[in-house]
Scaffold this motif. Structure first.
Motif, short mmCIF file in Angstrom:
data_model
loop_
_atom_site.label_atom_id
_atom_site.label_comp_id
_atom_site.label_asym_id
_atom_site.label_seq_id
_atom_site.Cartn_x
_atom_site.Cartn_y
_atom_site.Cartn_z
N MET B 1 0.85 -1.21 0.00
CA MET B 1 0.00 0.00 0.00
C MET B 1 0.88 1.26 0.00
SD MET B 1 -3.34 -0.63 0.16
CE MET B 1 -4.20 0.58 1.17
N PRO B 2 0.43 2.31 -0.71
CA PRO B 2 1.21 3.55 -0.76
C PRO B 2 1.22 4.23 0.63
CG PRO B 2 -0.95 3.88 -1.74
CD PRO B 2 -0.84 2.42 -1.43
N ASN B 3 2.27 4.98 0.88
CA ASN B 3 2.36 5.72 2.14
C ASN B 3 2.09 7.19 1.86
OD1 ASN B 3 2.82 6.48 4.73
ND2 ASN B 3 4.93 5.74 4.86
N ILE B 4 0.83 7.48 1.57
CA ILE B 4 0.49 8.81 1.06
C ILE B 4 -0.57 9.47 1.94
CG2 ILE B 4 -0.60 10.02 -0.89
CD1 ILE B 4 0.87 8.12 -2.72
N TYR B 5 -0.35 10.76 2.17
CA TYR B 5 -1.31 11.60 2.88
C TYR B 5 -1.74 12.73 1.95
CZ TYR B 5 0.43 9.25 7.09
OH TYR B 5 0.77 8.32 8.03
N LEU B 6 -2.84 13.36 2.30
CA LEU B 6 -3.37 14.41 1.44
C LEU B 6 -3.82 15.57 2.33
CD1 LEU B 6 -5.68 13.40 -1.48
CD2 LEU B 6 -6.05 15.53 -0.27
N ALA B 7 -3.53 16.80 1.91
CA ALA B 7 -4.00 17.98 2.65
C ALA B 7 -4.74 18.91 1.70
CB ALA B 7 -2.82 18.71 3.29
N LEU B 8 -5.87 19.44 2.18
CA LEU B 8 -6.65 20.43 1.42
C LEU B 8 -6.59 21.75 2.18
CD1 LEU B 8 -8.64 20.89 -0.98
CD2 LEU B 8 -10.48 20.53 0.67
N LEU B 9 -5.95 22.75 1.56
CA LEU B 9 -5.71 24.01 2.26
C LEU B 9 -6.75 25.08 1.93
CD1 LEU B 9 -3.07 22.58 2.91
CD2 LEU B 9 -1.86 24.71 2.45
N VAL B 108 4.34 17.53 -1.70
CA VAL B 108 4.13 17.57 -3.15
C VAL B 108 3.02 18.58 -3.42
CG1 VAL B 108 3.61 16.22 -5.21
CG2 VAL B 108 4.69 15.11 -3.23
N ALA B 109 3.38 19.75 -3.94
CA ALA B 109 2.38 20.78 -4.22
C ALA B 109 1.72 20.53 -5.57
CB ALA B 109 3.04 22.16 -4.22
N THR B 110 0.44 20.84 -5.65
CA THR B 110 -0.30 20.70 -6.91
C THR B 110 -0.76 22.08 -7.36
OG1 THR B 110 -2.42 20.41 -5.79
CG2 THR B 110 -1.12 18.42 -6.23
N CYS B 111 -0.82 22.27 -8.66
CA CYS B 111 -1.14 23.60 -9.20
C CYS B 111 -1.62 23.45 -10.65
CB CYS B 111 0.11 24.48 -9.17
SG CYS B 111 -0.20 26.17 -9.72
N LEU B 135 3.19 13.76 1.18
CA LEU B 135 1.98 14.54 1.45
C LEU B 135 1.61 15.35 0.20
CD1 LEU B 135 -0.17 15.85 3.32
CD2 LEU B 135 1.60 17.47 4.07
N LEU B 136 0.48 15.01 -0.41
CA LEU B 136 -0.02 15.77 -1.56
C LEU B 136 -0.79 16.98 -1.03
CD1 LEU B 136 -1.41 12.78 -3.64
CD2 LEU B 136 0.53 14.23 -4.29
N VAL B 137 -0.46 18.16 -1.52
CA VAL B 137 -1.06 19.39 -1.01
C VAL B 137 -1.91 20.05 -2.10
CG1 VAL B 137 -0.64 21.58 0.16
CG2 VAL B 137 0.97 19.68 0.47
#
Lengths: 184, 184
Positions: B1-9, B108-111, B135-137
């Motif tokens: 399983m991936p070790n990934i977190y996600l944040a919504l700012l 990891v910033a997304t844009c 952490l995907l942001v």
């Protein structure tokens, strides 16, 4: 550019008990799916409901963003929502596309459940590249009625992660499916 | 399983003029992104806001589905919304993950805009497979502030269709990005 249309059905869809119902329109379904459709070059996004008051509601939402104050406030949103057309049935959608394309679209049903004869994303993507019109059909609530799914030309395999959890929103599912079929 | 977190700012994000603002929480962001996170095996979904009344609102929404009437009505929704944790800043999110993982996550910033040093989905997916926390942001409103993006360890390339239109909802973008990074 792909020759793809998209329909979001509010009838015939299922409730959590598997009964066939008519669902209500959700504002953000229109926005999110129109924006995804615009991103991937979908030619038309049909919102299907047979309820008169829901047709009025949908037209009011769309009108706000295509001709009302929203169109000035956010022109990008206007361009997305201009893709939307309201129809009363899937048959009406197919007829409208046939009128534009001079040929009936192939219908592609989507479902969170796996059907034995489901087609893979790679295979479907390949078929779609023939340039003929294809109509992706999405259900609201607990999904398209099984009868409608079985009448489609193709049934797309479900989106699965690593977890067995298969409860994406229709907004997420439509976005991912467009990306898998025509996003690369 | 991936070790990934996600944040919504909801801060620091931009409005349509590029000013840094604090945005309001959108109910369906919580639902849609939690459901997508659960589908792809994300370990935690952080909703970040520094406004006291918005923290109360978010906790009330989540509580309805994890402990209230919604939890009985829709257990699948409960399992998704249980992934959500409210924090007041991205620094607090990173600290919380570090407390769980004994190491700071890579951010990891997304844009929707392209940065010169953006990383491709294939490359990011490969890096994530090392099992270390990432952490995907994601930003609400018109996206993460440029200052925050430049502080991230990685900037993910934007999602582009065939059209140049780059106005996906954050719900669609998060769903597609999870699918591209860990869905195949």
């Amino acid at each position: 550019m792909p020759n793809i249309y998209l329909a979001l059905l509010h009838y015939p869809v299922m409730n959590k008990n598997g009964d066939v119902i008519t669902s209500a329109i959700t504002n953000l379904d229109l926005h999110d799916i129109a924006r995804a459709a615009k991103t991937y070059g979908v030619k038309g996004f049909y919102v299907v409901t047979r309820l008169a008051d829901q047709i009025v509601l949908a037209k009011r939402i769309i009108g706000h963003w295509t001709h009302g104050a929203g169109a000035d406030y956010n022109p990008a949103r206007r361009r997305a929502l201009e893709l939307i057309r309201i129809e009363e049935s899937l048959a009406d959608v197919i007829q409208h596309i046939a009128g534009q394309e001079n040929v009936q679209p192939k219908t592609v049903a989507t479902c969170a459940k796996r059907f034995d004869d489901a087609i893979s994303y790679d295979k479907m993507s390949g078929l779609m590249s023939n340039g003929k019109p294809h109509l992706l059909v999405f259900g609201t609530a607990w999904g398209l009625s099984e009868e409608l799914i079985r009448q489609a030309d193709y049934i797309l395999e479900p989106i699965t992660g690593q977890t067995g959890y298969n409860h994406l929103s229709v907004r997420s599912a439509a976005s991912i499916i467009l990306d898998r079929l025509i996003g690369r």
